[in-house]
Design a protein around this motif. Structure first.
Motif, PDB file in Angstrom:
ATOM      1  N   GLU A  90       0.836  -1.195   0.000  1.00  0.00           N
ATOM      2  CA  GLU A  90       0.000   0.000   0.000  1.00  0.00           C
ATOM      3  C   GLU A  90       0.876   1.252   0.000  1.00  0.00           C
ATOM      4  OE1 GLU A  90      -3.303   2.231   2.868  1.00  0.00           O
ATOM      5  OE2 GLU A  90      -2.586   0.228   3.362  1.00  0.00           O
ATOM      6  N   GLY A  91       0.554   2.188  -0.858  1.00  0.00           N
ATOM      7  CA  GLY A  91       1.316   3.425  -0.951  1.00  0.00           C
ATOM      8  C   GLY A  91       2.367   3.399  -2.045  1.00  0.00           C
ATOM      9  N   PHE A  92       2.822   2.204  -2.439  1.00  0.00           N
ATOM     10  CA  PHE A  92       3.879   2.111  -3.438  1.00  0.00           C
ATOM     11  C   PHE A  92       3.415   2.513  -4.837  1.00  0.00           C
ATOM     12  CE2 PHE A  92       6.863  -0.408  -6.186  1.00  0.00           C
ATOM     13  CZ  PHE A  92       7.998   0.326  -5.868  1.00  0.00           C
ATOM     14  N   PRO A  93       2.221   2.094  -5.291  1.00  0.00           N
ATOM     15  CA  PRO A  93       1.787   2.536  -6.623  1.00  0.00           C
ATOM     16  C   PRO A  93       1.753   4.055  -6.779  1.00  0.00           C
ATOM     17  CG  PRO A  93       0.438   0.705  -5.882  1.00  0.00           C
ATOM     18  CD  PRO A  93       1.274   1.127  -4.711  1.00  0.00           C
ATOM     19  N   GLU A  94       1.308   4.770  -5.743  1.00  0.00           N
ATOM     20  CA  GLU A  94       1.298   6.230  -5.822  1.00  0.00           C
ATOM     21  C   GLU A  94       2.718   6.770  -5.927  1.00  0.00           C
ATOM     22  OE1 GLU A  94      -0.228  10.169  -3.327  1.00  0.00           O
ATOM     23  OE2 GLU A  94      -0.521   8.149  -2.499  1.00  0.00           O
ATOM     24  N   PHE A  95       3.631   6.186  -5.160  1.00  0.00           N
ATOM     25  CA  PHE A  95       5.032   6.602  -5.223  1.00  0.00           C
ATOM     26  C   PHE A  95       5.598   6.425  -6.625  1.00  0.00           C
ATOM     27  CE2 PHE A  95       9.343   4.727  -5.255  1.00  0.00           C
ATOM     28  CZ  PHE A  95      10.072   5.871  -4.985  1.00  0.00           C
ATOM     29  N   LEU A  96       5.241   5.324  -7.306  1.00  0.00           N
ATOM     30  CA  LEU A  96       5.773   5.053  -8.640  1.00  0.00           C
ATOM     31  C   LEU A  96       5.451   6.176  -9.619  1.00  0.00           C
ATOM     32  CD1 LEU A  96       4.987   1.250  -9.113  1.00  0.00           C
ATOM     33  CD2 LEU A  96       7.195   2.307  -8.623  1.00  0.00           C
ATOM     34  N   GLY A  97       4.240   6.736  -9.508  1.00  0.00           N
ATOM     35  CA  GLY A  97       3.873   7.817 -10.400  1.00  0.00           C
ATOM     36  C   GLY A  97       4.770   9.023 -10.246  1.00  0.00           C
ATOM     37  N   HIS A  98       5.132   9.348  -9.013  1.00  0.00           N
ATOM     38  CA  HIS A  98       6.027  10.480  -8.763  1.00  0.00           C
ATOM     39  C   HIS A  98       7.460  10.144  -9.159  1.00  0.00           C
ATOM     40  CE1 HIS A  98       2.870  12.708  -6.757  1.00  0.00           C
ATOM     41  NE2 HIS A  98       2.624  11.675  -5.974  1.00  0.00           N
ATOM     42  N   GLU A  99       7.898   8.910  -8.875  1.00  0.00           N
ATOM     43  CA  GLU A  99       9.262   8.511  -9.220  1.00  0.00           C
ATOM     44  C   GLU A  99       9.506   8.633 -10.718  1.00  0.00           C
ATOM     45  OE1 GLU A  99      11.781   4.623  -8.014  1.00  0.00           O
ATOM     46  OE2 GLU A  99      10.347   4.291  -9.648  1.00  0.00           O
ATOM     47  N   GLY A 100       8.504   8.245 -11.521  1.00  0.00           N
ATOM     48  CA  GLY A 100       8.661   8.264 -12.970  1.00  0.00           C
ATOM     49  C   GLY A 100       8.813   9.646 -13.564  1.00  0.00           C
ATOM     50  N   ARG A 101       8.467  10.696 -12.773  1.00  0.00           N
ATOM     51  CA  ARG A 101       8.571  12.059 -13.279  1.00  0.00           C
ATOM     52  C   ARG A 101       9.534  12.916 -12.466  1.00  0.00           C
ATOM     53  NH1 ARG A 101       2.999  11.057 -13.436  1.00  0.00           N
ATOM     54  NH2 ARG A 101       2.652  12.255 -11.556  1.00  0.00           N
ATOM     55  N   ALA A 102      10.245  12.310 -11.531  1.00  0.00           N
ATOM     56  CA  ALA A 102      11.133  13.070 -10.656  1.00  0.00           C
ATOM     57  C   ALA A 102      12.337  13.615 -11.417  1.00  0.00           C
ATOM     58  CB  ALA A 102      11.613  12.193  -9.503  1.00  0.00           C
ATOM     59  N   ALA A 103      12.831  14.767 -10.960  1.00  0.00           N
ATOM     60  CA  ALA A 103      14.047  15.345 -11.532  1.00  0.00           C
ATOM     61  C   ALA A 103      15.290  14.745 -10.881  1.00  0.00           C
ATOM     62  CB  ALA A 103      14.039  16.861 -11.348  1.00  0.00           C
ATOM     63  N   GLU A 104      15.189  14.418  -9.592  1.00  0.00           N
ATOM     64  CA  GLU A 104      16.296  13.791  -8.858  1.00  0.00           C
ATOM     65  C   GLU A 104      15.733  12.707  -7.958  1.00  0.00           C
ATOM     66  OE1 GLU A 104      18.453  16.757  -6.717  1.00  0.00           O
ATOM     67  OE2 GLU A 104      18.997  17.897  -8.513  1.00  0.00           O
ATOM     68  N   ILE A 105      16.466  11.597  -7.873  1.00  0.00           N
ATOM     69  CA  ILE A 105      16.085  10.478  -7.017  1.00  0.00           C
ATOM     70  C   ILE A 105      17.260  10.140  -6.123  1.00  0.00           C
ATOM     71  CG2 ILE A 105      15.353   8.063  -6.946  1.00  0.00           C
ATOM     72  CD1 ILE A 105      14.249   8.439  -9.801  1.00  0.00           C
ATOM     73  N   ARG A 106      17.039  10.161  -4.827  1.00  0.00           N
ATOM     74  CA  ARG A 106      18.060   9.737  -3.865  1.00  0.00           C
ATOM     75  C   ARG A 106      17.511   8.532  -3.116  1.00  0.00           C
ATOM     76  NH1 ARG A 106      18.527  15.191  -4.365  1.00  0.00           N
ATOM     77  NH2 ARG A 106      20.650  16.048  -4.441  1.00  0.00           N
ATOM     78  N   LEU A 107      18.171   7.401  -3.256  1.00  0.00           N
ATOM     79  CA  LEU A 107      17.653   6.197  -2.614  1.00  0.00           C
ATOM     80  C   LEU A 107      18.722   5.540  -1.751  1.00  0.00           C
ATOM     81  CD1 LEU A 107      18.715   3.316  -4.158  1.00  0.00           C
ATOM     82  CD2 LEU A 107      17.391   4.367  -6.008  1.00  0.00           C
ATOM     83  N   LEU A 222      11.054  16.835  -7.284  1.00  0.00           N
ATOM     84  CA  LEU A 222      10.181  16.909  -8.443  1.00  0.00           C
ATOM     85  C   LEU A 222      10.592  18.062  -9.353  1.00  0.00           C
ATOM     86  CD1 LEU A 222       6.792  16.142  -6.672  1.00  0.00           C
ATOM     87  CD2 LEU A 222       8.491  14.557  -7.607  1.00  0.00           C
ATOM     88  N   ALA A 223       9.961  18.162 -10.506  1.00  0.00           N
ATOM     89  CA  ALA A 223      10.344  19.163 -11.495  1.00  0.00           C
ATOM     90  C   ALA A 223      10.217  20.584 -10.974  1.00  0.00           C
ATOM     91  CB  ALA A 223       9.503  18.982 -12.760  1.00  0.00           C
ATOM     92  N   ASP A 224       9.262  20.812 -10.060  1.00  0.00           N
ATOM     93  CA  ASP A 224       9.086  22.157  -9.489  1.00  0.00           C
ATOM     94  C   ASP A 224       9.979  22.382  -8.282  1.00  0.00           C
ATOM     95  OD1 ASP A 224       7.907  20.568  -7.589  1.00  0.00           O
ATOM     96  OD2 ASP A 224       5.919  21.488  -7.711  1.00  0.00           O
ATOM     97  N   ARG A 225      10.925  21.449  -8.039  1.00  0.00           N
ATOM     98  CA  ARG A 225      11.908  21.483  -6.947  1.00  0.00           C
ATOM     99  C   ARG A 225      11.286  21.190  -5.586  1.00  0.00           C
ATOM    100  NH1 ARG A 225      15.691  20.001  -9.614  1.00  0.00           N
ATOM    101  NH2 ARG A 225      17.031  20.325  -7.800  1.00  0.00           N
ATOM    102  N   SER A 226      10.042  20.784  -5.542  1.00  0.00           N
ATOM    103  CA  SER A 226       9.458  20.345  -4.280  1.00  0.00           C
ATOM    104  C   SER A 226      10.015  18.970  -3.933  1.00  0.00           C
ATOM    105  CB  SER A 226       7.934  20.296  -4.367  1.00  0.00           C
ATOM    106  OG  SER A 226       7.509  19.355  -5.345  1.00  0.00           O
ATOM    107  N   LEU A 227       9.953  18.624  -2.654  1.00  0.00           N
ATOM    108  CA  LEU A 227      10.532  17.374  -2.160  1.00  0.00           C
ATOM    109  C   LEU A 227       9.450  16.408  -1.694  1.00  0.00           C
ATOM    110  CD1 LEU A 227      13.452  18.824  -0.003  1.00  0.00           C
ATOM    111  CD2 LEU A 227      13.650  17.770  -2.261  1.00  0.00           C
TER     112      LEU A 227
END
Length: 278
Positions: A90-107, A222-227
């Motif tokens: 639960e919660g992971f599918p929503e995360f995937l949508g944001h991950e696919g459009r992120a400008a930076e990913i730190r994992l 994200l593209a708008d620099r929000s985190l």
């Protein structure tokens, strides 16, 4: 005009279609008009609205744009992912949508190679193990394997994200799938490190208390620099958008990067381990 009545409670697919119809009718649009706005035929829109077809990811995103809800918390893309990947935490599918459009990913990952870096063979071993434990079905296992490829496609899209991958040493030392699978997976890590938009580091065991995280965590810019941050417990995944909660995680991530071995040292460590694995 014949109108098929639909019970939104009969299935997630029916609920999706009923919502498309409701938003369309609220705006006074015909199915043909919605089709023009999304690039689909009125027949296809009708099939989605009546639950005969599940919308594609492409149609879901275009419907979000047409209805002006792309920036809301309740998009059709989110609903589509929850239907498509219902076997996921639960919660992971929503995360995937944001991950696919992120400008930076730190994992940061512990114990297993993260999905963005997995080979198909490594992903298959993990999925098949879950099937043997009775945790998921064969079909769900195939969905998980396909999802790995879908997520990795974001790394080679136009304007790909900058990806910082920090792996706990346990990720590269835990043998998954035998020598051949693990050897290919370690090679994949070195290839990942060579990409122009990636940074790979290993958080070694001797970092001890200097490692700020005990559990996996991902921070998206994200593209708008929000985190946004994402973390998991055994039961569910949690997305966090409040900057007061996300900024401390980002700070801790930077601190961990500063004390971890460099990418060059990390890749050398992985190559040495590959020699032992082969």
């Amino acid at each position: 005009m014949n109108r098929k009545e639909l019970n939104p409670d009969s299935s997630p697919q029916a609920a999706f279609g009923a919502r498309v119809r409701r938003l369309r009718e609220e705006r006074g649009w015909t199915q043909e008009e919605l089709g023009d706005r999304t690039g689909y035929s009125s027949t296809h829109i009708s099939s989605v609205e009546t639950g005969r077809k599940l919308a594609t990811l492409r149609l879901s995103r275009r419907a979000d744009l047409a209805f002006g809800i792309s920036e809301s918390a309740d998009t059709f893309e989110r609903e589509w992912r929850e239907i498509k990947h219902g076997s996921l935490l639960e919660g992971f599918p929503e995360f995937l949508g944001h991950e696919g459009r992120a400008a930076e990913i730190r994992l940061y990952e512990v114990g297993v190679i993260p999905g963005l870096l997995q080979t198909p063979e490594y992903a298959t071993v993990l999925a098949e193990s879950a099937v043997r434990r009775g945790a998921i079905t064969d079909d769900q296992a195939q969905e998980r394997i396909a999802l790995v490829a879908e997520r990795q496609a974001a790394l080679v899209r136009n304007n790909p994200p900058l990806v910082f991958a920090m792996l706990d040493e346990s990720c590269i030392r835990r043998p998954i799938g035998g020598r051949a699978v693990m050897g290919a997976q370690l090679e994949r890590l070195t290839e990942f490190a060579e990409l122009s938009n990636t940074v790979l580091q290993v958080a070694t065991f001797d970092m001890a208390e200097r490692r700020p995280f005990d559990l996996p965590v991902t921070v998206l810019t994200l593209a708008d620099r929000s985190l946004m941050s994402y973390a998991e417990s055994a039961q569910r995944g949690q997305l966090e958008r409040e900057s007061t909660s996300v900024l401390p995680l980002l700070t801790a991530y930077h601190q961990m990067q500063a004390v971890a071995p460099s990418q060059a040292a990390s890749v050398d460590m992985i190559n040495q381990l590959r020699k032992v694995t082969l």
